[in-house]
Design an enzyme around this catalytic site. Structure first.
Site, PDB file in Angstrom:
ATOM      1  N   LYS B 116      20.352 -27.687 -26.505  1.00 37.88           N
ATOM      2  CA  LYS B 116      20.281 -26.440 -25.736  1.00 37.88           C
ATOM      3  C   LYS B 116      21.670 -25.822 -25.548  1.00 37.88           C
ATOM      4  O   LYS B 116      21.802 -24.598 -25.487  1.00 37.88           O
ATOM      5  CB  LYS B 116      19.615 -26.700 -24.386  1.00 37.88           C
ATOM      6  CG  LYS B 116      18.210 -27.294 -24.494  1.00 37.88           C
ATOM      7  CD  LYS B 116      17.269 -26.425 -25.318  1.00 37.88           C
ATOM      8  CE  LYS B 116      15.988 -27.155 -25.652  1.00 37.88           C
ATOM      9  NZ  LYS B 116      15.144 -26.444 -26.639  1.00 37.88           N
ATOM     10  N   GLU B 200      22.897 -24.764 -15.496  1.00 42.65           N
ATOM     11  CA  GLU B 200      22.818 -23.302 -15.536  1.00 42.65           C
ATOM     12  C   GLU B 200      22.759 -22.808 -14.102  1.00 42.65           C
ATOM     13  O   GLU B 200      22.195 -23.477 -13.240  1.00 42.65           O
ATOM     14  CB  GLU B 200      21.527 -22.854 -16.240  1.00 42.65           C
ATOM     15  CG  GLU B 200      21.573 -22.861 -17.747  1.00 42.65           C
ATOM     16  CD  GLU B 200      20.245 -22.407 -18.341  1.00 42.65           C
ATOM     17  OE1 GLU B 200      19.350 -21.958 -17.588  1.00 42.65           O
ATOM     18  OE2 GLU B 200      20.096 -22.522 -19.560  1.00 42.65           O
ATOM     19  N   HIS B 235       8.305 -27.199 -13.320  1.00 41.77           N
ATOM     20  CA  HIS B 235       8.921 -26.497 -14.449  1.00 41.77           C
ATOM     21  C   HIS B 235       8.050 -26.525 -15.695  1.00 41.77           C
ATOM     22  O   HIS B 235       8.533 -26.337 -16.802  1.00 41.77           O
ATOM     23  CB  HIS B 235      10.306 -27.070 -14.769  1.00 41.77           C
ATOM     24  CG  HIS B 235      11.169 -27.173 -13.560  1.00 41.77           C
ATOM     25  ND1 HIS B 235      11.541 -26.065 -12.836  1.00 41.77           N
ATOM     26  CD2 HIS B 235      11.691 -28.243 -12.931  1.00 41.77           C
ATOM     27  CE1 HIS B 235      12.287 -26.460 -11.802  1.00 41.77           C
ATOM     28  NE2 HIS B 235      12.385 -27.764 -11.832  1.00 41.77           N
ATOM     29  N   ARG B 294       8.509 -24.369 -32.632  1.00 46.84           N
ATOM     30  CA  ARG B 294       7.193 -24.968 -32.901  1.00 46.84           C
ATOM     31  C   ARG B 294       6.121 -24.040 -32.377  1.00 46.84           C
ATOM     32  O   ARG B 294       6.412 -23.012 -31.767  1.00 46.84           O
ATOM     33  CB  ARG B 294       7.109 -26.301 -32.177  1.00 46.84           C
ATOM     34  CG  ARG B 294       7.463 -26.120 -30.689  1.00 46.84           C
ATOM     35  CD  ARG B 294       6.996 -27.236 -29.822  1.00 46.84           C
ATOM     36  NE  ARG B 294       7.606 -27.167 -28.502  1.00 46.84           N
ATOM     37  CZ  ARG B 294       7.088 -26.550 -27.452  1.00 46.84           C
ATOM     38  NH1 ARG B 294       5.951 -25.887 -27.568  1.00 46.84           N
ATOM     39  NH2 ARG B 294       7.701 -26.549 -26.289  1.00 46.84           N
TER      40      ARG B 294
END
Lengths: 162, 506, 506, 162
Positions: B116, B200, B235, B294
């Protein structure tokens, strides 16, 4: 009509029922019950349709599911039933039990530790998710029944708090 | 075209891919672990082979065993579904080495988007806005703490190799950081074999909006509109829809969003089906979140509004074909909503609830689509993801899609285990949800993590009691044999029906 | 809008209408005969009342009882479905007198279109082409014989009050006329309480193409494209599709067809949903056949391609609303096919096959829609129409819709009774069907009235034998308790899976 | 492996079967059978998946449905079974039996009548459809067992022809 003594979620209820009619709490209704397979019943109360699913629970208790809700029903036993659910997260609980089958990933406390309300006690994993179980109240750890790596079943005692 | 496709997955997505193969006339090969021998996906396949014991590591994540099975049964394509090996670059590469086509993007794109931190770097360079945060993973809790202090709380911890909500934690206060970092890191190690976690800045009341893209091996690339996936617990998405009610009201934002998605895909020379996820803040600014290399769980809502079969497109693209639809062929119609039916108890903090399904009934009918991997009698294994079915409703407008969904939810039932069906039944009554006023914190905020017990009407209660009495007693409430009242008085209709009911028994 | 709607029907169409009511938030009332107390439509309704004994005459055709039930439960609308009272002008009028809205056209339109001879006259005047034939009913076999001689054989006998294939006979030779007239007349009396039969010249290899129309009470009228319904047995449709593969290739014909349908509807001041049926000959000339003043069985294919919910439109129109869609909103997408799953044995000349369904499994998934009125454990009554479910497949093209249907048919199963599923499984392999080269004689011609027995592959045969042995024996083929081979040799995969299969039992 | 003597649709078959494998007609295959509920079996033959539904028929016979076909299987009885279906429409049949439950609407012939092959004998109604039953061969009506208005069950004798 025959009289039935019932308890519904622990509350007593007197029902008089005969073919095509019933009376409860002073109200008379027409009834029409059809078994539609595997414990399911189509019940018409004054024409109003309800799909009820009945399964046998422990000690002669019946579990009825209707409109997304679950009712515990005992027939011919008017004594008040003790309610279930005196488990992990209920206010006065002093035991932390496994809420589902799974594997213990980590135990954060040891016997004798003081814990605060909401403090993380251990982490259990099931279906790829780790869930932290927290202390239901302030207290001291009386017993720790599991270690990291243990597999546990739903309802197993994990930690006692005094 | 492919001679034979092996589906390296299980559950509803294996069923979904097998159906696509069958429609295309391509034999479909299922694989199964010891926990899944009786699973629906095995029965639906043309061939099925065991790949190992119940734990995923020994079966669905067992690259050697899966490639061995594919080679021996003569499969020349492998569809990875989602989860398991679908975003494993090593697997994609191993397929290639074995001369078997991996039905997905090139290994390079998986790797770059899978890390990421690397993905954020690439997107930043390509001019796609990213959420402020660290560009590299935090090496330890101390490192994380200083990064968090720099960004300012609240912060989000995320698995560098992650996705799907695993290894993700929102941290509001510094004292929570260490525990959260350890959990996130542990989950990340578990799920992705990589404990790296980065930070983040947390967007306040963010909305999750994502864009579906399709790219072929000849440079063709299109988007298939956006999906709104803001309803999440832990999440993880639980309900998705297309189009996004927020974006629909902002044509300019939508336009920029699509352009950003295409730019993102181009930046990694993307190929096959992919999804570019964005977070959107209250001012409709959007930030690149991650790219899922995907098929997404929620792909059906895009299929319902565009009429385009994404799995088919994946297979055609992997076979080297050019895109069979152009951007102008993508004409969305109406609104679609997907509900993820999880084996979880929404009345107990969404705790997993594996076990035996005693009865399962999913609705049919106009505008309804169900993708399922479970059925009556099936035991949901403890080893895998708790998703057992996806219930979708399509209608010309969002309002009517919700109304249709509400009716379908009243028909659906899963007994024996708790599921999220009750969550959706509550949700479709929520004024905020109906108004499209949702964000990723919606469920936690509205439900406080759990669902209130449903109210039971007095008639429903009486119906339950009458059924219970009928179940236990017999003679007393049964009709005298052969008696039939001839009257037609209204008050007797119920009784007559009862008498006439040959199936009445205790 | 309606306070409460009573559905004066049963089976899959009652289920369909109840679903529409629930979506619209209108309480739905089911009625049932003694044969249907346990039927799915009863369980799905908000309220349900018995209306009489099993024979339709005493229940679903019992106007007094149905109106009485509606009045007493407070219904202000009645949806008649199809069949039963749906095209009964007297019923429509009785509803009006009782102050209950009949959800369908005005009684006058039903009456005029119900008398097929009168309908032909009206259409002729309106400039809509009709099949050459008698304008009045034949009073006796002699009368019929002379009319037939005048028209020239082959001729078609049709119930003047008819529809749905009841009271219809194709007569090729004069010596067959008397018997055919008696049968047609008998069926007509039975089905419509009117023995009148008229004659039409039989069109050679005709195709059945029909146009769906919607008209509101304010003069608004639109069409929703055509349906091809040429696949029939006993003059009853078994498979329908939209668009028509024939008409698709002839834009000019299609244009004229739609214009004729609108003209036909205007000629009788039509209101609500209706279908104008045409026969089309080899030269693409079309002739008005009849107008069905109700919802058609095959309405789902139109819904699938247009995205418009016809039952909802019926309810809105009956509530006095203007059409919520205009002609330009009708943008067909893709192709849809419906298979009527009848309780009939296609291997025995489509003989009715009522009885208990021991297992019923209808597929779900992308592009699949099922409308059903039966389920596992349900006993299909001998008293009513044998339709138990409708399986529809939608896809962007006809070719892919057939491929999707083929895959869905492989998943579908009904056990305990014979059904037409096997017919469709054969049909989707037919090159002529795939080419769209069909007419109303197709099934009789291709199948000779019955279906050949399916071939069983040697492996399938062996699988059956192995399952049977497994069922009867036990110890001999069971694995020794607890034994687990550790090897991973290919030849042992099957064995390992078997050994690991905890559920293995005789 | 244990030896089983079977008949499949009347044809004898010898099967040798053990855990995970079987041999029939000289061919050896790996097998994997899983009962998936209510008489249904998932059977993998060399990996090839077949869904087989087994129901018990009369006299110890099993009916297997696989890939849309129906097979009659008898286990441990190698004698050839008589085939079913010697009913109404089979070539040499001399009896007309009801092919389904229904009601007799009309009888066109009487005892002693000569009939030609294909001649309409009677009309039976079920599920709103009238079906004409025809003579399976030329002959003479020996017996007429029903009258118009009678209800009949599947397989009931209606008319005998000699």
């Amino acid at each position: 009509m025959k009289k039935f003594e019932l308890s519904v979620d622990g509350q007593p209820l007197e029902l008089r029922a005969g073919p095509g009619e019933c009376e409860a709490e002073g109200v008379r209704s027409t009834t029409d019950v059809a078994a539609v397979g595997q414990g399911q019943y189509s019940v018409l109360i004054d024409g109003r349709q309800h799909l009820v699913s009945i399964t046998r629970g422990p000690q002669g208790c019946l579990t009825a599911r209707v409109a997304g809700a679950t009712l515990e029903i005992r027939v011919a036993d008017p004594r008040r039933l003790p309610r279930d659910g005196a488990g992990a997260d209920s206010g006065g609980g002093r035991e932390v039990r496994a809420p589902m089958p799974g594997r213990i990933v980590a135990v954060h406390v040891a016997q004798g530790d003081a814990v605060t309300n909401g403090q993380g006690l251990l982490v259990i994993e099931a279906m790829k998710m780790q869930n932290e179980l927290r202390a239901p109240s302030e207290g001291r750890v009386r017993s720790v029944a599991v270690r990291a790596g243990d597999s546990v079943g739903a309802g197993d005692l994990l930690i006692g708090i005094e | 075209m492919f001679r034979k496709i092996l589906i390296a997955n299980r559950g509803e997505i294996a069923v979904r891919v097998i159906r696509a193969c069958r429609e295309m006339g391509i034999p479909a090969v299922a694989v199964f672990s010891d926990a899944d021998r009786k699973a629906p996906h095995v029965r639906l396949a043309d061939e099925a082979y065991r790949v190992g014991a119940a734990p995923a590591r020994e079966s669905y994540l067992n690259i050697g065993r899966i490639l061995d099975t594919a080679a021996r049964c003569g499969a020349d394509g492998i569809h990875p579904g989602y989860g398991f090996l679908s975003e494993n670059a090593e697997f994609a590469r191993a397929c290639q080495s074995a001369g078997i086509k991996f039905i997905g993007p090139p290994a390079s794109a998986i790797r770059e988007m899978g890390i990421k931190t690397r993905a954020r770097e690439i997107m930043s360079s390509a001019g796609v806005p990213v959420v402020p945060g660290t560009l590299t993973a935090a090496s330890d809790p101390g490192d994380a703490a200083s990064a968090a202090a720099r960004l300012g709380y609240p912060v989000m911890l995320k698995a560098a190799a992650g996705g799907g909500g695993k290894g993700m934690r929102l941290v509001k206060r510094p004292e929570r950081l260490r525990a959260a970092w350890e959990q996130a890191s542990g989950e990340a190690l578990k799920a992705f074999s990589d404990p790296a976690v980065y930070l983040e800045k947390a967007i306040v009341r963010p909305r999750h909006v994502e864009v579906q893209v399709l790219a072929d091996e000849h440079g063709g690339i299109i988007h298939l509109g956006e999906r709104e996936c803001s309803l999440q617990r832990r999440h993880q998405k639980v309900l998705e829809e297309s189009p996004s009610p927020l974006v629909t009201r902002r044509p300019q934002v939508r336009h920029e969003l699509y352009a950003a998605a295409i730019a993102a895909a181009r930046a990694v020379s993307y190929c096959n089906a992919g999804t570019v996820e964005f977070l959107m803040d209250a001012e409709h600014r959007f930030y690149f979140l991650e790219m899922n290399t995907r098929l997404q769980v929620e792909h059906p809502v895009t299929e319902l509004v565009t009429g385009i079969d994404l799995v088919r497109q994946q297979i055609l693209i992997a076979a080297g074909r050019r895109l069979e639809v152009s951007q102008t062929d993508v004409v969305p119609r109406g609104h679609a909503i997907e509900c993820r039916v999880y084996a979880e108890d929404p009345r107990a903090g969404f705790l997993p609830c594996p076990g035996r399904i005693t009865r399962m009934n999913m609705p049919h009918g106009p505008g309804i689509r169900v993708d399922g991997g479970a059925e009556s009698g099936w035991t949901v294994p403890v080893e895998y993801d708790p998703l057992i079915a996806k219930l979708c409703a399509w209608a010309p407008t969002r309002e009517r899609a919700i109304a249709r969904l509400r009716a379908a939810l009243a028909e659906a039932s899963v007994e024996g285990i708790a599921t999220t069906l009750d969550l959706f039944r509550t949700l479709v009554e929520s004024p905020s949800f109906k108004a499209g006023d949702i964000d990723t914190g919606f469920l936690r905020r509205e439900l406080g993590g759990t669902l209130p017990a449903p109210e039971v009407s007095p008639t429903a209660r009486l119906a339950a009691v009458v059924a219970a009495v009928n179940r236990t007693s017999d003679r007393a409430v049964r009709s005298p044999a052969g008696r039939r009242t001839a009257g037609s008085r209204w008050g007797r209709i119920g009784r007559e029906a009862l008498l006439a009911n040959r199936g009445w028994h205790g």
